[in-house]
Structure formats: C-alpha cells, structure tokens
Design a protein around this motif. Structure first.
Motif, PDB file in Angstrom:
ATOM      1  N   GLY A  55      33.726  32.366  39.628  1.00 47.90           N
ATOM      2  CA  GLY A  55      34.630  31.075  39.416  1.00 47.90           C
ATOM      3  C   GLY A  55      33.793  29.992  38.690  1.00 47.90           C
ATOM      4  O   GLY A  55      32.634  30.380  38.279  1.00 47.90           O
ATOM      5  N   ASP A  56      34.330  28.939  38.719  1.00 48.21           N
ATOM      6  CA  ASP A  56      33.811  27.847  37.990  1.00 48.21           C
ATOM      7  C   ASP A  56      32.574  27.574  38.758  1.00 48.21           C
ATOM      8  O   ASP A  56      31.789  26.845  38.034  1.00 48.21           O
ATOM      9  CB  ASP A  56      34.487  26.678  37.939  1.00 48.21           C
ATOM     10  CG  ASP A  56      36.058  26.879  37.370  1.00 48.21           C
ATOM     11  OD1 ASP A  56      36.329  27.779  36.581  1.00 48.21           O
ATOM     12  OD2 ASP A  56      36.989  26.105  37.561  1.00 48.21           O
ATOM     13  N   MET A  99      40.586  35.829  40.956  1.00 45.98           N
ATOM     14  CA  MET A  99      39.531  36.808  40.109  1.00 45.98           C
ATOM     15  C   MET A  99      38.951  36.266  38.752  1.00 45.98           C
ATOM     16  O   MET A  99      38.063  36.590  38.335  1.00 45.98           O
ATOM     17  CB  MET A  99      40.475  37.906  39.715  1.00 45.98           C
ATOM     18  CG  MET A  99      41.239  39.027  40.618  1.00 45.98           C
ATOM     19  SD  MET A  99      42.340  39.522  40.125  1.00 45.98           S
ATOM     20  CE  MET A  99      43.502  38.903  41.334  1.00 45.98           C
ATOM     21  N   LYS A 100      39.621  34.949  38.421  1.00 42.55           N
ATOM     22  CA  LYS A 100      38.832  34.629  37.108  1.00 42.55           C
ATOM     23  C   LYS A 100      38.725  33.170  37.533  1.00 42.55           C
ATOM     24  O   LYS A 100      39.052  32.557  38.080  1.00 42.55           O
ATOM     25  CB  LYS A 100      39.918  34.826  36.212  1.00 42.55           C
ATOM     26  CG  LYS A 100      40.305  36.012  35.863  1.00 42.55           C
ATOM     27  CD  LYS A 100      41.356  36.297  34.909  1.00 42.55           C
ATOM     28  CE  LYS A 100      41.871  37.611  34.810  1.00 42.55           C
ATOM     29  NZ  LYS A 100      42.864  37.842  35.911  1.00 42.55           N
ATOM     30  N   SER A 101      37.639  32.720  36.782  1.00 38.90           N
ATOM     31  CA  SER A 101      37.495  31.042  36.337  1.00 38.90           C
ATOM     32  C   SER A 101      38.386  30.978  35.355  1.00 38.90           C
ATOM     33  O   SER A 101      38.344  31.368  34.441  1.00 38.90           O
ATOM     34  CB  SER A 101      36.298  30.955  36.073  1.00 38.90           C
ATOM     35  OG  SER A 101      35.707  31.249  34.817  1.00 38.90           O
ATOM     36  N   SER A 102      39.138  29.632  35.474  1.00 37.30           N
ATOM     37  CA  SER A 102      39.819  29.456  34.339  1.00 37.30           C
ATOM     38  C   SER A 102      39.249  28.364  33.478  1.00 37.30           C
ATOM     39  O   SER A 102      38.544  27.471  34.048  1.00 37.30           O
ATOM     40  CB  SER A 102      41.019  28.814  34.683  1.00 37.30           C
ATOM     41  OG  SER A 102      41.004  27.514  34.843  1.00 37.30           O
ATOM     42  N   ASN A 118      33.057  35.751  35.941  1.00 36.51           N
ATOM     43  CA  ASN A 118      34.184  35.106  36.215  1.00 36.51           C
ATOM     44  C   ASN A 118      34.838  35.127  37.391  1.00 36.51           C
ATOM     45  O   ASN A 118      35.586  34.203  37.816  1.00 36.51           O
ATOM     46  CB  ASN A 118      34.977  36.036  35.324  1.00 36.51           C
ATOM     47  CG  ASN A 118      34.596  35.771  33.573  1.00 36.51           C
ATOM     48  OD1 ASN A 118      34.162  34.641  33.270  1.00 36.51           O
ATOM     49  ND2 ASN A 118      35.134  36.791  32.848  1.00 36.51           N
ATOM     50  N   VAL A 119      34.404  36.276  38.315  1.00 34.61           N
ATOM     51  CA  VAL A 119      34.866  36.238  39.492  1.00 34.61           C
ATOM     52  C   VAL A 119      34.291  35.175  40.550  1.00 34.61           C
ATOM     53  O   VAL A 119      35.018  34.975  41.456  1.00 34.61           O
ATOM     54  CB  VAL A 119      34.556  37.962  40.063  1.00 34.61           C
ATOM     55  CG1 VAL A 119      35.428  37.954  41.489  1.00 34.61           C
ATOM     56  CG2 VAL A 119      35.024  38.844  38.885  1.00 34.61           C
ATOM     57  N   PRO A 160      37.093  31.808  45.167  1.00 37.71           N
ATOM     58  CA  PRO A 160      36.432  33.128  44.888  1.00 37.71           C
ATOM     59  C   PRO A 160      35.558  33.612  45.862  1.00 37.71           C
ATOM     60  O   PRO A 160      35.148  34.871  46.027  1.00 37.71           O
ATOM     61  CB  PRO A 160      35.367  32.544  43.649  1.00 37.71           C
ATOM     62  CG  PRO A 160      36.255  31.517  42.987  1.00 37.71           C
ATOM     63  CD  PRO A 160      37.234  30.720  44.097  1.00 37.71           C
ATOM     64  N   ARG A 167      46.642  29.884  36.909  1.00 31.00           N
ATOM     65  CA  ARG A 167      45.612  29.683  37.999  1.00 31.00           C
ATOM     66  C   ARG A 167      45.846  29.962  39.109  1.00 31.00           C
ATOM     67  O   ARG A 167      45.152  30.920  40.085  1.00 31.00           O
ATOM     68  CB  ARG A 167      45.136  28.122  37.770  1.00 31.00           C
ATOM     69  CG  ARG A 167      43.733  27.910  38.882  1.00 31.00           C
ATOM     70  CD  ARG A 167      43.697  26.519  38.743  1.00 31.00           C
ATOM     71  NE  ARG A 167      43.253  26.032  37.580  1.00 31.00           N
ATOM     72  CZ  ARG A 167      41.847  25.915  37.384  1.00 31.00           C
ATOM     73  NH1 ARG A 167      40.853  26.206  38.240  1.00 31.00           N
ATOM     74  NH2 ARG A 167      41.228  25.695  36.251  1.00 31.00           N
ATOM     75  N   THR A 201      39.805  26.530  43.080  1.00 25.63           N
ATOM     76  CA  THR A 201      38.634  26.997  42.651  1.00 25.63           C
ATOM     77  C   THR A 201      37.604  27.483  43.760  1.00 25.63           C
ATOM     78  O   THR A 201      36.811  28.098  43.336  1.00 25.63           O
ATOM     79  CB  THR A 201      37.927  25.808  41.497  1.00 25.63           C
ATOM     80  OG1 THR A 201      37.661  24.770  42.390  1.00 25.63           O
ATOM     81  CG2 THR A 201      38.562  25.807  40.249  1.00 25.63           C
TER      82      THR A 201
END
Lengths: 436, 862
Positions: free
Chosen positions: A125-126, B448-451, A122-123, B468, B442, B465
């Motif tokens: 990212g996409d 910290m996160k991917s959405s 998750n960190v 990260p 976002r 995006t």
C-alpha cells in the motif's frame, strides 16, 4: 587523385577503427552474456538444469557458485538466465530477484529490495513499508502461501553471498533456505561468492538447510587455451561491415598469436593471473594504442601494455622524489640494515644523513634541520614511511617511531632509473661503508 | 458490536427486579434484573431468556449469550449475582486455525451457537453489558444484508469446537419461540411513555459517540438510518481509525448477495437514463446504500420475508429491546412490527426521515409504486443509486472473476485497472465525477493495491489505505502448470526433496510417542506445561512436533481429546526477540499490537480465567534466538503455563542440549522444568530406513547405493537433510551420465560417490592446483618463510623476499611488488590465506588458512 583516394581510404579506415574500438571495448568492459563461455561447460549444464527444474517442475533448490574473482561466476549465471528467459514459457513463469551483498548491507534493506523486485510493494500500500518485523512476516507469509505446483517460482540471486552471512543471525539466509526446503513457493537460491570457506561461515542450522550443492569455477584452463581465448577476444565478428578490413584485422590477430614475443608477454601475464579480467585490462591498454596511423596491433603494443600492467606503483613515486628525499630513504635503508628492521625515528635518520653530508660535503648541499623535517613529513604523506603508532598531539615528532614501506630491492631498482642521480648518492646507497 | 462500555467509564449498578421465584439454600432464582447506569435515567431490564452482551477480553467484541437463569448465590464470597448463560460465539472467537472449516466468509453479524459443554456457563451477572438481538435463521436463508443494525446478530450454525453444524431443529424452534415471545416484550416497552423513548435515544447517542472513537467511519456510515446529527457526522468523518477486518468482509458479502445478472442488467439500464450528477458527493456511496434497493431487490427481500413466514416462526426476526433498535428498524420484519417503530421514529429522529419513507416505499414495490414521493428524494435516489451501482458492478466483476484472474489482477498496476474500469464505465455512465470513480476503485482493490492515482483528499481514504495490514500477499501463480515427473528418476527426486512431507516419520517412533503422550495428557487434564526438545539440525525435531500436532488434531476431530489451538513461532523468523509476542498474539487472536502491548495482552490472557478457553499448544522453534539480556521472554514463555487458567502447552526446540543450563538463569530454567527430550543424530540404519520408506515402490536406487549414502552421512553428521540432498544430486548425475534419456538406469554407488565427493570435498586443493604460477610460487614462498622463521605467520615483506628468491631459482621473471601484492590479496579473497587489510602494505601479516601439508600436497602433484 591518388592522394585523394588514399585520404578517403584513410577516412573509411578511421571509421572502421572507431567501430573496432567500440566493439572490443564493449566486449572487454561489459560482461555481456553474448560472449562464449570458456571451459565451464559442465558447471553450466549443472546450473541450467537446476534452473530449468525450478522453472518447470517447481522444485526448490539452493546452490552456491564458488570461484576466485574474475573466474566468471556472474557471467555463468547471466548466461544461464539468458538461456532460460529465451524460452518463452519459462520467462513468463519465473520471477527473478537480484541481490548484492555490497548493496543490501543488512536484512532490512534486503527485504525491502526483495519486496520491490517481486512487485509486492503494491500490496503493502501507500504506506511506505512498515517496520522491519512487519516486512519480514509479510514476505514470509507471501512466500508461504504458495505451493509447488501452482505458484510462480522465484529465483534469488545473491551476489557477494559471503556478506549476507555476516548479517545478524543470518535471518535472511535461514528463511530463504528454509523456504527452499519446505513445501512453499518454489525458490532457487543461488549464491555467488569467491570465498572457499563459505560453508564455515554459515550457522549450523542455516548450513543444514542449505542443500550443499556447490559449483566451483576454478579457471582450470592451461596456456594453449588462454591463447585461444586471446585470439577469440580480439577477433572481429563476421558481421563487421568492412569485410576486407575485418579479414585483415583477424589475420593480424592470428599472426600476433603466433608471434614469439607476444606469446612471452601472454605467458608472463598468464603466470601472474589466470583471470580473464586481467587479460581484458591488458588488451584494453593495447587497443588504446591503435590509431588510424597505426591501424593494427603489434607485439610492441602488447609489450608496452604488459609493462604498464606489471609496473611497480611505488617505484613511480620514488622517481618523482627530490634528491634530499632520496637521501633520507637511503639513510633509512641503512638504518634498517644495521638495526635489522627495527623502527627508527627522524632523529636517527637525520644523524645518518648528517654523517653522509659531512663525508661528501661537496656533492650534497647541507640542508637545515627544519627542511629535512619537511622532506621527512612529505615521505610520510606519500606513505613511503609509516608511523608505528597513531600520531598523538603532544608527542615530539622527531622521536616518533617509523617504519619504511619500501623493500631494499625496490629502492635499488628505483635508484637505477632515477634521473640525474648524483654518483655519490648512488654509491652511498650501495654501501654505507663506501667512504672507507 | 458497537457497544463496548467498559467499567471504567460508566458505573453500573445491578439489582434484582422482583422477588425470588424460587428459594433454595444459598440459592435464589430471579426472573429479571435491572441494570442502572450512573447518569442515565432508564434502567435496563434483563430477563431470563433474553440475549445479552457479556464483557470479555475484547472490548470491541463482547461475548454474546442467552440468559438461561439469573440467581443469587450466597455461598460465593464476592459476587453474589450470578447468571447462567448459553454462549454464542463470534467468528473472530473461533480459533484462527479452524476458521477455514466454515468454508465461506462469515457475515459480519453472524454468530454461532456454541455447543460445547465443557465451557463454563456460570458467569457473574455483573459482567452483563446489555441486550442484543439474535435472529435464528435456517441454513439456507440468506442473512439479510440491509439490516445494518449492529445490535442484531444472526445464528445459522452451531459450533462445537470441531465443526460447524446447522442448528438442530428443536433448538431452532426454541429460538423461534423466543422470537415470538419477544415482540410482546418489545411492545410493552414501546407502549411505555415517551420518557422511555427519549432515554433510548440518549443511549443511542452514546453509541454514536462510541462509534466515533472506535469504529471506522465507513462502517458507521453504512448504517444509514443511524441518527447521526450533523455535528456527529463531522466528527465521524474526521476520525480515521483503521477499518477492521470484519468491515471489509461484511462489505464484500453484502455486495455478494446482490449478485444476479438480471438485476445487474437492470441496473445498467437504470444508470443510462440517469442525468449526470453535478456535484460530487463523497458520502454518496455510503449514504445511499439503502437507496440501492431498487424495486426488484426490494421485491426479493419481500419474498425472503414471505419465506420466513412459512417457516415455523411468523416473524423474520425478533426484536429485543435494544438501544438502537428503536431507531434502526429491521426492514425485513413484518409491517406490523415496523409500524410502531416508524411512528416512534418520526417523532424523534429527523435525519433519517428522508431515507425512511423511501425504504418503506420500496418495500411495497410490488404494489403500484407510489408517486407521492417528492422529486428531491427521488433525485437523490437516482444519483446515489448510480454511485452505488458502480461500486456494485466492480464488486460483481471482482467476485465473478475466476480465481486465477483475481490473482493476476493483483499484479496489475492500479492505474491500469482503473483505466479499464473507466473504459467500461464511460460506456454507460460517462459523466460520473472522476473523484468518485477513483474512490470506488479504491474501495474494491484497496486491499490489494496501492492506488497511485489520486492524492487522498476525502477523509474516508485514510482508513482505506491502512487495510493492507490485512491484505493477503502472495506470489503470483504460474501461468503454466508445473510439469509432473516424467520418469522414475524425476519421481524419486520429487519424493527425496526435503519438502516432501512423508506420510509417517520412520525412526522417530519413540520420540513421537513420548511427545504425543505429553501433549495429550496436558490436553486431557486441561493443564499446561513445558517441554524442551534438543538435537542437532536435521534430526527431525520440527517434523516430529508437526506430526504430533497433526495426529492430535485428528484425534480431536474424532473427539478423543479436547480441541486445542496450535500456534507456531520460529525464533529465526523474527527480527527481534520481542516480536515473538506480536506473532503469538496475532496467531492467537488475529490482532496486531506493538511488542510491549502484545506482551501485556498475552499476560492478561494467560493469567486471567477465560470463560470459554481451549488449550493452546505453542511451538517455539529456535528457542536460543529468544535470548535477551533480561531473559524476560523465556521467563514469560515458561511462566504462563504454570498458571492454572492459562491452559498453555509450550514445546520449545533448540539445537543444544545444555541450553537451559548454559544460557538460562535459574528462575527461567526452573520454570522450564525437566521435561526434556533429545533427538540423537540418525544412525546409518535409520537413515537407510528413511530413504527406503521414501522410495517405497520406486526402483531408482541400487540397494548398495542407499546403504553407502546412509553410512557416509551417518559418519559425517547424521543429518537427514544431507542424506536426501545427496540422493537427489545422485539422481541428477545419473541422468546426466545416462545416454538414453527415456530409460535412465538405476542410481549406482558410483553416482552417489560422485555426489558425495562434490558436496563434501574440500575445494582448497583444487583451487591451489588451478591457481596461476605466481600464486603457487607465492604459496611456496610462504612455506619457505614459515620454515625459516619457525612461526606460522610472516609479514608480507619477508614473504616477498623469499618469493623473489624463488622466482629467480625457477627462472621466472622478476615479480614486482605490485604484482606480488595483487597475488597475495587474490589468495586472501579466496581465503586460502588469511591476510590483514592491505593498508598495512609491506607489514601486513600473512597466515595460511589450510594446513601446510595440504599446500605441499597440492603443489607437489603437478
């Protein structure tokens, strides 16, 4: 009336039997951590204490569990993890990463898998993972961030550990062991392997970072214990629905274990292999013979199963050969005897065969050469004979050097059981000089 | 910051404006210099005392400095126009390892007075790019966040390579005096004819174009009053450059400054009365950031300005004539400074007009609110404030949460978070367009996160995006605190763990001293050098280097040695040798680049003279892994220190002593030089000393036991790690064997022997002893076959015939071929035997992996 009653009894029994089969098959096939451990209490204690210290005190550790195949390495670690996870405060505190050398064939895949199992993707990212280098530095940074007291301990379980040692530079192992030896996120690195020379595979700097703890699983039990395991593996649990049936079944198992022929079978099996997995195979074969009309296992079932287990696979192939092919094999055997294991070619075999046919023209039909060649090629396809070198296109097949992949004793044994074997052929097999 | 003019694109000519003030031999001082940029009409006048940008290594962040003196030096052969400057330093220029000394996140536009006399302040005047605005603030002042002028920098602290200090009062006063002086200068500029105004506009346009190419969209959009023409806007949105680190920080801090529960409440109330916005406006949150300043906020700014007034400086900030300044006024400044600008702006810029009156209006919010504003801007304000409000609330949540919460949050899937967010939001602002909300979440959590929630459609997501890269990954923290050691043995185990860092390194005093002297001398001389350190694993090479660096860092804190930057790379922690460039560059500057590019950047950095460069100490661990066919990496690593400007000290570590001779080409090993150090394996007395020092004041081991383990390990390898591991294991054994868990006894020699046995004993013999009957007889058959043939190798068929004969003799049932094969491969998988792949069938060759004597011994026992 009575017939109906017996019928309904049969139905109930069939129901029970299917349940028995289910329970026992699960026990034999799945390595469920519910079954008991045999003879590894010391090792188990060592491992569980180590894991607990990692979970509670945040102490980093590395350990190798070494033992031959089927000695219960995975079972041991599964047991330990299960016990650890039953304690709530530990299960919340511990992250697990399972890797297998057969699946994660290089460090890149292994790193991705670690990131995935640590829920760190998750960190990232996409962006579905950057390069290998980014990935490594990312993970190392993540692990470096933590310290002994505040970070969640991670338990790495590396199955087929020896395969990880073949990765380039052993980068993954170095880094894992390095983390385990430095004040970073607490980790416990547990390697499972069947190779006794595993430490020699590690590079010296990797080896130095490994703590040299080894847990050996050696199947160090004797036959009496083996019998006990046999009983325990076959007996039904107390919670089985049909109490009476279960009692009967267990009594039968008890009597089986006291039966002399059964003991012989088990002894024979024990002599071949001490691994519990092979015992499971044996019991599985025997269990498959249990039917409603034959509700309880007998000594004969076990003997049959043992026979299946210890059968020579090549003998079965030989039983299915044609007479011509058998003749060719016998010719090869004689050539081997004469030339002392030197390789032969088709022409030599054919000549030998011709000699036999000319002597005993009445008993064996004289096949033409192409037919014999075909039979010869069939033998090659069955891998009963093997070319010495790789087949080249322009080489003449008649003169290609071959070797026989059957032992003399195997041929003789197979011939004895061969159906409808002509007497002349059998005589010829025993002695190449029988015509004298 | 937005300016990064490179010489490649614009040719600039520099000329003195007036007559020299002062004339000495080869030395003429001037007061003003004008820079003429080709193709642009106006000349930029640089005056002494102004703040300027100076071309540096990094195009994105040119150096900031104050002009102290302009002079022409005839003695210099090439560049005659010289300037003396007082440097300012950006946060990103502060060595990465020392950035934490600030203790807070730096503001985006914050710079530091560079108080470091060793730094060369004499520069070539032709490297000056242009003006900037620098505002001195008292330490307790908050950096005004609504000033989105990229050309304005704020000074609060000074940096002397060791720590951040508040500006000394006299300096502060001096800066303020400058500020006072400068409005005059600006006014004079403003007073010029309109021709000055329009050129400054053209330069601004140039800026915009630059921004398009260099800067993240979101950042440039944060400067709301920026004169962005529609055409430019479109391009801005399309450009998708990664957001820089600074941007995010600035965003966060900018929100942080808004943190105040009262205002928050007010905002919520405010949002409740807001009518649902009908059209979703992707640019909303960014565009409307000034509109966020609701009356109260504006009031606070006013107050802050008022406070400024009480301070020595009458103006909150000074305005230099900058390229953007004309358009982007500083809102905190006094009305007086503002007025002319407003006038100028109205005449020139159309897009910013909509926002401008509103800002002014809000500044006067303490006074009765003027209702003259038309309904259109008002509605815009409402809606946009609503959007920003959501962002803000999330930010507040984010900041307000305790640290542990934050860390936990990192592991929650995004869907969950945005769900909880939406719950909250729905309570107050249900009609918010969904897309905006996901945008918002976002914004906050993207690092910290991917959405996973919405496919990215708006152009602004693309840069988000990518962030990260800068995310700080970490393993989640444990819920339950780690237990502290309960008894003596546990305490001992903790101290004996290899990871426990000892206060001092016993038994490596000589090596420590040599290395310390080497590095210290290089630091003091401002030169570079290489050192090669070798030694078998576990002899304390890396630990000693770390210790040296730690001591040197302490010394540099105490001003004994000049400050230096320390970088560490490890060959084993790289996937590929060339990655070492990437790692070094990243540690050095925080930038990321491809290996090839990084190599070029590093070469440039180490081969050209840096204006304010401190020495870099580079530790390369596991050097042998950096070997390549061309050896270009090693060559570069050892070549850089030879350059005078590089000021690079390279310490390399490897296991083998003769690596330079064995592996390296002559030209590489020649550059490495002869400064070698080899770490001998520890002797038993040294190991004993190490153990004793670790177990100081802790009676857990018998003295004999320690001596025993030291002697054992010294005889085997001299590896300190082994020694510690054995002792640790021995404490465990002691604990197991002890009956009473509360008061376990001392670790005795017996326990240690057991541990040694466990770790070093070969398992082959036990394995043979525990193998099945058939396996044992197969081993016997192999021995028999070896004896018969006189060779150490046999085919499976030969062994099989022996095996059959043996079984017959011993009364075992006849072993079939398949069984025997299974036995053979089983032994092979344990590596008791070395076997060929089993497709060779009967012909596979079998060899023993252990000596025949061992096998015989193991088989005889029973």
């Amino acid at each position: 009336m009575s017939s109906r009653k017996s019928k309904s009894n049969n139905l109930i029994q069939a129901e029970y039997l299917s349940q028995v089969q289910r329970i026992l098959r699960e026990r034999f096939c799945h390595q469920s951590p519910h079954s008991n451990l045999f003879g590894v209490q010391v090792q188990y204690k060592h491992l569980i204490e180590l894991l607990k210290r990692t979970a509670i005190h945040g102490e980093s550790n590395s350990v190798l569990i070494i033992g031959p195949r089927g000695s219960g390495k995975t079972m041991l670690i599964n047991h330990a993890l299960k016990e650890l996870m039953e304690v709530e405060e530990m299960s919340e505190n511990v992250l697990q990463v399972h890797l297998n050398g057969l699946l994660q064939i290089n460090d890149k895949i292994a790193l991705k898998e670690i990131t995935r199992q640590l829920n760190l993707e998750n960190v990232v990212g996409d962006k579905v993972f950057g390069s290998f280098a980014e990935n490594l530095s990312f993970l190392l940074e993540a692990l470096k961030k933590g310290d002994r007291t505040s970070s969640c301990p991670v338990i790495f379980i590396l199955d087929e550990f020896d395969l990880f040692a073949h990765h380039k530079n052993q980068t993954l192992l170095y880094n894992l062991f390095d983390i385990s030896q430095s004040a970073q996120t607490p980790v416990a690195v547990i390697g499972l392997t069947c190779r006794l020379d595993i430490l020699e595979l590690l590079e010296k700097r990797v080896k130095s970072r490994f703590s040299h703890r080894q847990i050996h699983l050696m199947n160090s039990f004797g036959f009496p214990q083996y019998l006990k395991i046999f009983k325990e593996q076959l007996s039904l649990p107390a919670v089985f629905p049909g109490k009476i049936f279960a009692e009967k079944w267990n009594e039968n198992v008890q009597s089986l274990s006291e039966d002399r022929s059964v003991r012989d079978v088990l002894q024979k099996h024990f002599n071949v292999s001490k691994s519990l997995r092979s015992l499971h195979t044996l019991l599985m074969l025997a269990l498959n013979r249990v039917t409603p009309s034959h509700p309880f296992m007998t000594a004969a079932d076990l003997m049959e199963a043992n026979q299946l287990c210890s059968m020579d696979s090549k003998a079965n192939i030989v039983h299915g050969l044609s007479v011509l092919e058998i003749c060719l094999i016998i010719a090869m055997k004689h050539l081997n005897d004469i030339y002392e294991e030197e390789p032969f070619n088709f022409q030599m075999v054919y000549n030998e065969f011709q000699k036999f046919v000319q002597r005993k023209a009445h008993s064996v039909y004289n096949f033409e050469k192409p037919v014999v060649m075909k039979a010869f090629e069939h033998l090659q396809q069955l891998e009963l004979i093997r070319p010495m070198e790789r087949t080249s296109v322009n080489a003449q097949r008649e003169y290609q050097l071959m070797k026989l992949l059957l032992d003399n004793t195997q041929i003789m044994n197979a011939l004895q059981k061969y159906p409808n074997c002509p007497t002349d052929v059998r005589q010829w097999a025993t002695s190449s000089l029988s015509w004298l | 910051m937005a300016y990064c003019p490179t010489r490649l694109r614009t040719r600039q000519t520099y000329s003195w404006v007036d007559k020299p003030l002062d004339r000495k031999l080869h030395y003429q001082t001037y007061k003003e210099m004008s820079v003429k940029i080709e193709g642009r009409l106006p000349e930029i006048d640089l005056q002494v005392g102004q703040f300027v940008l100076i071309e540096g290594d990094d195009d994105e962040n040119p150096y900031v400095a104050k002009l102290v003196e302009l002079f022409e030096d005839d003695s210099e052969p090439y560049s005659k126009k010289r300037a003396r400057v007082q440097w300012f330093i950006r946060f990103c220029e502060v060595p990465v390892c020392k950035q934490h000394l600030l203790g807070r996140k730096p503001d985006a536009q914050e710079i530091f007075w560079y108080d470091y006399p060793a730094c060369n302040s004499n520069i070539n005047a032709e490297t000056i790019i242009g003006h900037v605005q620098v505002v001195a603030l008292a330490p307790d002042e908050v950096i005004p966040m609504d000033l989105k002028n990229e050309k304005t920098f704020f000074v609060k602290l000074s940096w002397n390579e060791k720590k951040f200090k508040p500006l000394p009062p006299e300096l502060f006063a001096q800066l303020d005096k400058l500020q006072e002086g400068n409005p005059r200068c600006q006014k004079s500029v403003e007073a010029k004819t309109k021709s000055t105004e329009s050129p400054s506009w053209t330069t601004a346009e140039r800026v915009v174009k630059r921004i398009e190419s260099r800067h993240s969209t979101s950042k440039s959009r944060q400067t709301p009053s920026h004169p962005v023409t529609p055409r430019a806007r479109k391009r801005l949105e399309l450009s998708s450059f990664p957001r820089t680190h600074n941007t995010r920080i600035s965003q966060q801090t900018s929100w942080a400054s808004l943190e105040s529960p009262g205002r928050m409440k007010r905002k919520v109330a405010f949002s409740e009365i807001t009518s649902p916005s009908k059209r979703s406006q992707p640019d909303g949150p960014q565009n409307s950031s000034p509109a966020l300043r609701t009356p109260e906020k504006a009031g606070e700014i006013q107050q802050c300005c008022a406070e400024d007034d009480k301070k020595p400086s009458p103006d909150g900030c000074m305005i230099l004539r900058t390229r953007v300044a004309a358009l982007k006024t500083t809102e905190t400044s006094e009305e007086r400074t503002l007025t002319p600008i407003k006038g100028g702006q109205k005449s020139s810029v159309v897009p910013s007009v909509i926002l401008k009156p509103e800002n002014i209006k809000m500044r006067e919010a303490k006074e009765p609110v003027q209702d003259e504003a038309t309904s259109t801007p008002h509605r815009i304000r409402r809606k946009s404030s609503l959007l920003t409000l959501n962002r803000m609330r999330q930010q507040l949540r984010f900041l307000g949460n305790s640290k542990s919460d934050q860390e936990e949050e990192e592991f929650l899937p995004v869907a969950k978070i945005s769900a909880s967010d939406s719950e909250e939001e729905e309570a107050s602002t249900p009609p918010l367009p969904r897309r905006t909300r996901s945008n918002v979440s976002r914004n906050l959590h993207s690092s910290m996160k991917s959405s996973l929630q919405t496919p990215s459609k708006t152009p602004k997501k693309t840069p988000e995006t990518r962030t990260p890269r800068h995310a700080t990954p970490r393993i989640r923290s444990r819920n339950l605190a780690a237990q502290e050691p309960a008894n003596v043995l546990e305490e001992a185990r903790l101290r004996l763990h290899v990871s426990a860092v000892p206060g001092s390194l016993p038994c490596r005093e000589q090596e420590f001293q040599d290395m310390y002297n080497f590095v210290e001398s290089k630091l003091l001389d401002h030169t570079g050098g290489c050192m090669y350190i070798s030694g078998v694993p576990g002899t304390g090479k890396t630990a000693t280097v770390h210790e040296v660096i730690r001591c040197l860092q302490q010394a540099s804190q105490a001003n004994d040695v000049p400050p230096f930057q320390y970088i560490e790379v490890n060959g084993m922690k790289l996937t590929e040798p060339h990655q070492v460039y990437v790692q070094i560059l990243q540690r050095l500057t925080g930038h990321r680049a491809t290996a090839h590019h990084a190599a070029e950047l590093l070469a440039k950095r180490f081969r050209t003279r840096g204006s304010s460069r401190e020495t870099t100490v580079l530790l390369v661990d596991e050097l042998d892994l950096l070997w390549t066919q061309k050896q270009d990496i090693m060559y570069n690593l050892f070549d850089w220190p030879t350059h005078k400007e590089a000021r690079l000290v390279v310490l390399t570590i490897a296991n083998t002593m003769d690596l330079p001779e064995r592996l390296m080409m002559n030209r590489v090993s020649s550059r490495l030089g002869l400064t070698r150090m080899s770490f001998q394996p520890y002797t038993h007395s040294q190991l004993q000393q190490i153990l004793v020092s670790r177990l100081k004041h802790l009676k857990a081991f018998e003295d004999d036991a320690i001596q025993l383990v030291a002697r054992k390990v010294a005889a085997l390898s001299g590896d300190a790690r082994r020694c510690l591991d054995i002792c640790r294991r021995a404490t465990e054994i002691c604990e197991f064997s002890c009956q009473k868990p509360d008061s376990p006894g001392l670790v005795t020699t017996a326990h240690l022997l057991e541990a040694v046995e466990e770790m070093f004993s070969s398992s082959y013999i036990t394995a043979i002893k525990n193998s099945s009957v058939l396996e044992q007889s197969f081993l016997r058959a192999i021995l028999a076959e070896f004896r018969r043939s006189g060779l150490e190798e046999a085919t499976f068929q030969q062994v099989y015939s022996q095996h059959v004969a043996l079984c017959r003799m011993e009364g075992l049932p006849y072993p079939t071929m398949s069984e025997t094969m299974a036995v053979c491969s089983h032994l092979g998988s344990c590596r008791l035997l070395l076997v060929e792949p089993s497709r060779n069938d009967l012909l596979l060759r079998v060899r023993l992996n252990i000596s025949q004597d061992d096998v015989l011994y193991a088989l005889k026992e029973e």
